[in-house]
Write a protein that holds these residues in place. Structure first.
Motif, PDB file in Angstrom:
ATOM      1  N   ASP A 152      74.722  18.843 -62.802  1.00  0.00           N
ATOM      2  CA  ASP A 152      73.278  18.726 -62.580  1.00  0.00           C
ATOM      3  C   ASP A 152      72.541  20.038 -62.830  1.00  0.00           C
ATOM      4  OD1 ASP A 152      73.432  16.095 -61.938  1.00  0.00           O
ATOM      5  OD2 ASP A 152      73.675  16.460 -59.786  1.00  0.00           O
ATOM      6  N   ASN A 153      73.230  21.071 -63.247  1.00  0.00           N
ATOM      7  CA  ASN A 153      72.579  22.363 -63.421  1.00  0.00           C
ATOM      8  C   ASN A 153      72.128  22.606 -64.875  1.00  0.00           C
ATOM      9  OD1 ASN A 153      75.039  22.628 -64.585  1.00  0.00           O
ATOM     10  ND2 ASN A 153      75.662  24.452 -63.463  1.00  0.00           N
ATOM     11  N   THR A 154      72.020  21.545 -65.645  1.00  0.00           N
ATOM     12  CA  THR A 154      71.561  21.724 -67.029  1.00  0.00           C
ATOM     13  C   THR A 154      70.081  22.066 -67.018  1.00  0.00           C
ATOM     14  OG1 THR A 154      71.144  19.362 -67.197  1.00  0.00           O
ATOM     15  CG2 THR A 154      73.248  20.145 -68.036  1.00  0.00           C
ATOM     16  N   PRO A 155      69.669  23.032 -67.848  1.00  0.00           N
ATOM     17  CA  PRO A 155      68.256  23.427 -67.864  1.00  0.00           C
ATOM     18  C   PRO A 155      67.397  22.335 -68.495  1.00  0.00           C
ATOM     19  CG  PRO A 155      69.455  24.586 -69.573  1.00  0.00           C
ATOM     20  CD  PRO A 155      70.471  23.820 -68.764  1.00  0.00           C
ATOM     21  N   ILE A 156      66.251  22.106 -67.916  1.00  0.00           N
ATOM     22  CA  ILE A 156      65.317  21.104 -68.425  1.00  0.00           C
ATOM     23  C   ILE A 156      64.074  21.841 -68.892  1.00  0.00           C
ATOM     24  CG2 ILE A 156      63.893  19.125 -67.850  1.00  0.00           C
ATOM     25  CD1 ILE A 156      66.000  18.412 -65.740  1.00  0.00           C
ATOM     26  N   TYR A 157      63.717  21.623 -70.138  1.00  0.00           N
ATOM     27  CA  TYR A 157      62.554  22.284 -70.722  1.00  0.00           C
ATOM     28  C   TYR A 157      61.423  21.278 -70.892  1.00  0.00           C
ATOM     29  CZ  TYR A 157      66.041  25.788 -71.859  1.00  0.00           C
ATOM     30  OH  TYR A 157      67.041  26.710 -71.791  1.00  0.00           O
ATOM     31  N   LYS A 158      60.239  21.725 -70.618  1.00  0.00           N
ATOM     32  CA  LYS A 158      59.081  20.864 -70.795  1.00  0.00           C
ATOM     33  C   LYS A 158      58.714  20.868 -72.276  1.00  0.00           C
ATOM     34  CE  LYS A 158      54.380  20.088 -69.262  1.00  0.00           C
ATOM     35  NZ  LYS A 158      53.270  20.569 -68.441  1.00  0.00           N
ATOM     36  N   THR A 159      58.566  19.686 -72.830  1.00  0.00           N
ATOM     37  CA  THR A 159      58.212  19.597 -74.242  1.00  0.00           C
ATOM     38  C   THR A 159      56.706  19.712 -74.410  1.00  0.00           C
ATOM     39  OG1 THR A 159      58.112  17.200 -74.097  1.00  0.00           O
ATOM     40  CG2 THR A 159      60.200  18.166 -74.819  1.00  0.00           C
ATOM     41  N   VAL A 160      56.318  20.310 -75.521  1.00  0.00           N
ATOM     42  CA  VAL A 160      54.907  20.507 -75.801  1.00  0.00           C
ATOM     43  C   VAL A 160      54.622  19.917 -77.171  1.00  0.00           C
ATOM     44  CG1 VAL A 160      53.092  22.228 -76.130  1.00  0.00           C
ATOM     45  CG2 VAL A 160      54.886  22.621 -74.447  1.00  0.00           C
ATOM     46  N   LYS A 161      53.579  19.125 -77.250  1.00  0.00           N
ATOM     47  CA  LYS A 161      53.209  18.514 -78.516  1.00  0.00           C
ATOM     48  C   LYS A 161      52.693  19.592 -79.457  1.00  0.00           C
ATOM     49  CE  LYS A 161      50.323  14.914 -80.508  1.00  0.00           C
ATOM     50  NZ  LYS A 161      49.278  13.923 -80.257  1.00  0.00           N
ATOM     51  N   HIS A 162      53.087  19.499 -80.715  1.00  0.00           N
ATOM     52  CA  HIS A 162      52.652  20.480 -81.710  1.00  0.00           C
ATOM     53  C   HIS A 162      51.154  20.366 -81.929  1.00  0.00           C
ATOM     54  CE1 HIS A 162      52.545  22.998 -85.231  1.00  0.00           C
ATOM     55  NE2 HIS A 162      51.994  22.018 -85.921  1.00  0.00           N
ATOM     56  N   GLN A 163      50.478  21.484 -81.802  1.00  0.00           N
ATOM     57  CA  GLN A 163      49.035  21.526 -82.025  1.00  0.00           C
ATOM     58  C   GLN A 163      48.776  22.240 -83.345  1.00  0.00           C
ATOM     59  OE1 GLN A 163      46.773  20.099 -80.101  1.00  0.00           O
ATOM     60  NE2 GLN A 163      48.306  19.432 -78.621  1.00  0.00           N
ATOM     61  N   PRO A 164      48.202  21.559 -84.326  1.00  0.00           N
ATOM     62  CA  PRO A 164      47.917  22.242 -85.595  1.00  0.00           C
ATOM     63  C   PRO A 164      46.861  23.316 -85.381  1.00  0.00           C
ATOM     64  CG  PRO A 164      46.932  20.057 -85.573  1.00  0.00           C
ATOM     65  CD  PRO A 164      47.764  20.179 -84.329  1.00  0.00           C
ATOM     66  N   GLU A 165      46.874  24.308 -86.292  1.00  0.00           N
ATOM     67  CA  GLU A 165      45.889  25.382 -86.166  1.00  0.00           C
ATOM     68  C   GLU A 165      44.489  24.806 -86.283  1.00  0.00           C
ATOM     69  OE1 GLU A 165      46.227  28.968 -88.380  1.00  0.00           O
ATOM     70  OE2 GLU A 165      48.395  28.808 -88.472  1.00  0.00           O
TER      71      GLU A 165
END
Length: 115
Positions: free
Chosen positions: A46-59
């Motif tokens: 249960d100690n696997t790191p969880i990263y929050k995903t972020v939607k790609h924002q174009p310039e």
């Protein structure tokens, strides 16, 4: 008699060889089982790191357009500078040619060295 002793030695050697192979097989099997247990522990940990995903924002399209306009302006400036340089070079070359022809004509026709 001698062959019986050799056969007995061969049987003992073969028995030892088979025993060593059996032990090695058991050792390999234990190693595989240990690796499998470690892999299962890693999978279900249960100690696997969880990263929050972020939607790609174009310039920002305004910034992108500004960059393109600046690039086009630079290209236009380089083109104009090249045309001006060619024009100046042709004018200078024309002046040099006319001057050379005038000087040669003067030397041939008007400058006489009669004593």
């Amino acid at each position: 008699m001698k062959s019986e002793g050799v056969d007995a030695k061969r049987l003992v050697a073969r028995h030892r060889y088979n025993e060593l192979e059996r032990r090695e097989r058991e050792l390999r099997q234990r190693e595989v089982e240990i690796r499998l247990r470690e892999m299962e522990a890693d999978i279900y940990a249960d100690n696997t790191p969880i990263y929050k995903t972020v939607k790609h924002q174009p310039e920002n399209s305004q910034k992108l357009l500004t960059k393109k306009v600046i690039l086009a302006g630079k290209l236009l400036a380089i083109g104009v500078a090249a045309l001006v340089a060619v024009k100046i070079a042709s004018i200078v070359a024309g002046i040099i040619i006319v001057t050379a022809l005038t000087w040669i004509s003067y030397k041939l026709f008007f400058d006489s060295k009669k004593p």
